[in-house]
Design an enzyme around this catalytic site. Structure first.
Site, short mmCIF file in Angstrom:
data_model
loop_
_atom_site.label_atom_id
_atom_site.label_comp_id
_atom_site.label_asym_id
_atom_site.label_seq_id
_atom_site.Cartn_x
_atom_site.Cartn_y
_atom_site.Cartn_z
N ALA A 68 0.86 -1.17 0.00
CA ALA A 68 0.00 0.00 0.00
C ALA A 68 0.90 1.23 0.00
O ALA A 68 2.07 1.15 0.40
CB ALA A 68 -0.90 -0.01 1.23
N GLY A 111 0.59 -4.96 0.88
CA GLY A 111 -0.58 -5.04 0.00
C GLY A 111 -0.27 -5.73 -1.32
O GLY A 111 -1.16 -6.32 -1.95
N GLU A 134 4.39 -4.89 7.23
CA GLU A 134 3.62 -3.83 7.88
C GLU A 134 4.08 -3.56 9.31
O GLU A 134 4.06 -2.42 9.78
CB GLU A 134 2.12 -4.18 7.88
CG GLU A 134 1.44 -4.09 6.53
CD GLU A 134 1.51 -5.38 5.71
OE1 GLU A 134 2.30 -6.30 6.06
OE2 GLU A 134 0.76 -5.46 4.73
C1 HXC Z 1 5.05 4.36 -1.23
C2 HXC Z 1 6.96 3.39 -1.99
C3 HXC Z 1 6.59 2.15 -1.43
C4 HXC Z 1 5.34 2.09 -0.74
C5 HXC Z 1 8.49 1.91 -2.38
N1 HXC Z 1 8.14 3.19 -2.55
N2 HXC Z 1 7.56 1.26 -1.68
N3 HXC Z 1 6.19 4.48 -1.88
N4 HXC Z 1 4.62 3.22 -0.66
N5 HXC Z 1 4.89 0.97 -0.20
C6 HXC Z 1 8.90 4.21 -3.26
C7 HXC Z 1 10.08 4.70 -2.45
O1 HXC Z 1 9.67 5.66 -1.49
C8 HXC Z 1 10.96 5.30 -3.50
O2 HXC Z 1 10.45 6.59 -3.86
C9 HXC Z 1 10.72 4.38 -4.70
O3 HXC Z 1 9.48 3.71 -4.44
C10 HXC Z 1 11.80 3.33 -4.85
O4 HXC Z 1 11.95 2.65 -3.61
P1 HXC Z 1 13.35 2.51 -2.84
O5 HXC Z 1 13.04 2.28 -1.43
O6 HXC Z 1 14.22 3.66 -3.19
O7 HXC Z 1 13.92 1.19 -3.55
P2 HXC Z 1 14.86 0.09 -2.88
O8 HXC Z 1 15.94 0.73 -2.07
O9 HXC Z 1 15.25 -0.79 -4.01
O10 HXC Z 1 13.95 -0.72 -1.86
C11 HXC Z 1 12.82 -1.47 -2.35
C12 HXC Z 1 11.91 -1.87 -1.14
C13 HXC Z 1 11.54 -0.61 -0.33
C14 HXC Z 1 12.66 -2.89 -0.26
C15 HXC Z 1 10.69 -2.54 -1.75
O11 HXC Z 1 11.03 0.37 -1.23
C16 HXC Z 1 10.53 -0.86 0.72
O12 HXC Z 1 10.81 -1.41 1.76
N6 HXC Z 1 9.27 -0.41 0.44
C17 HXC Z 1 8.21 -0.48 1.42
C18 HXC Z 1 7.71 -1.88 1.55
C19 HXC Z 1 6.59 -1.95 2.58
O13 HXC Z 1 6.79 -1.67 3.76
N7 HXC Z 1 5.40 -2.33 2.13
C20 HXC Z 1 4.25 -2.48 3.00
C21 HXC Z 1 3.49 -1.22 2.94
S1 HXC Z 1 2.15 -1.25 4.12
P3 HXC Z 1 11.41 7.85 -3.96
O14 HXC Z 1 10.43 8.98 -4.19
O15 HXC Z 1 12.18 7.93 -2.71
O16 HXC Z 1 12.25 7.53 -5.16
C22 HXC Z 1 0.96 -2.14 3.41
C23 HXC Z 1 -0.26 -2.27 4.23
C24 HXC Z 1 -1.38 -2.90 3.46
O17 HXC Z 1 1.06 -2.60 2.33
C25 HXC Z 1 -2.51 -3.17 4.34
C26 HXC Z 1 -3.24 -1.98 4.80
C27 HXC Z 1 -2.77 -1.44 6.08
#
Ligand code: HXC
Length: 260
Positions: A68, A111, A134
């Site tokens: 998400a 998500g 999460e």
């Molecule tokens: C918004 C995101 C994002 C996310 C990545 N980006 N994941 N933006 N929401 N979930 C964006 C980053 O901010 C970044 O933007 C760009 O995508 C590239 O990501 P990087 O982090 O620079 O890439 P990398 O270093 O290769 O790392 C990849 C990654 C990391 C390991 C996937 O991005 C990460 O940990 N993302 C979050 C994963 C996460 O926690 N997902 C769960 C979300 S909560 P910029 O602008 O800086 O270039 C969820 C809840 C669902 O899903 C249920 C409801 C509550």
């Protein structure tokens, strides 16, 4: 109703397969509300179209979806989430009658993992990484992850993933029973498209019934599930496609289904 051209996905069709490609590369296909609404609208339109026999959902090579959208969620409070019933629109995706094939490459996190688990056949590239991170953000899965992951891979691994937030690679995901098949990265698109085309070639009402019967196993007791299956199996004998399918076998021919 019509919101114009989608901005976060690419929608297409190849024969009887409807394709939806997540296309928000700058955010690794993070699932913001707009993207969710576009995916759900495209999927429901395919679901309502009798010319579509399967849906193929994919992301990019680097990410199926990294979760998400954290930027969008960060500013919300409890009342906004609860009153807005955030992410409940995804339930309509989970309720599709049309079989959905997911092609997962790279990150399927939060998500993104939950969306992949809402699909029916999950084809993963060797590069795929699954996780429910999460908890590292101070929250928990909210699109079915705690339930679907546990049913898919059992309590031991689901607890491990949901409580530590660690990622699982494609090999571990296949061993655990999360994915249908793992293929080399350069074969992902072709394999997933072939699986979708194969399903789309089946009788549409029978494919609906097969999906519904398997899905029912998650909702009910074994006895009720078997009863449901038996009645549904009997009902296929009302279909032209069942008659022609068995006749084709006996004539040593390939079946051609009328999808009705
Ligand atoms: C918004 C995101 C994002 C996310 C990545 N980006 N994941 N933006 N929401 N979930 C964006 C980053 O901010 C970044 O933007 C760009 O995508 C590239 O990501 P990087 O982090 O620079 O890439 P990398 O270093 O290769 O790392 C990849 C990654 C990391 C390991 C996937 O991005 C990460 O940990 N993302 C979050 C994963 C996460 O926690 N997902 C769960 C979300 S909560 P910029 O602008 O800086 O270039 C969820 C809840 C669902 O899903 C249920 C409801 C509550």
């Amino acid at each position: 109703e019509s919101a114009g051209e989608p901005r976060n996905i690419v929608v297409g069709r190849i024969g009887r397969v409807g394709t939806i490609t997540l296309d928000r590369p700058k955010a690794l296909n993070a699932l913001n509300v707009e993207l969710m609404e576009e995916v759900v609208a495209a999927a429901l339109a395919f679901d309502a179209d009798p010319e579509i026999g399967a849906i193929l959902l994919s992301g990019s090579e680097r990410a199926f979806a990294a979760g998400a959208d954290i930027k969008e969620m960060a500013a919300q409070d409890y009342a906004a989430m609860a009153v807005g019933d955030w992410f409940s629109a995804w339930d309509r995706f989970a309720g599709l009658r049309t079989p959905v094939v997911a092609a997962v490459s790279g990150y399927a996190l939060g998500g993104g993992c939950e969306l992949a688990m809402m699909c029916d056949v999950l084809i993963a590239s060797e590069t795929a990484k699954f996780g429910q991170p999460e908890i590292t953000l101070g929250t928990i899965p909210g699109i079915g992850g705690s339930q679907r992951l546990t049913r898919a891979i059992g309590k031991a691994k689901a607890m491990d993933l949901v409580l530590t937030g660690r990622m699982m690679d494609a090999e571990e995901a296949e061993r655990a029973g999360l994915v249908s098949r793992v293929v080399p990265a350069d074969e992902l698109d072709a394999t997933a498209a072939e699986v979708a085309a194969t399903i789309a070639g089946m009788s549409l009402p029978v494919a609906y019934a097969a999906k519904e019967a398997v899905a029912r196993s998650f909702e009910t007791s074994l006895a009720e599930g078997v009863r449901f299956e038996r009645r549904t199996f009997h009902a296929t004998f009302a279909l032209e496609d069942r008659t022609s399918g068995m006749q084709a076998f006996l004539a040593k021919e390939r079946p051609t289904f009328q999808h009705r």
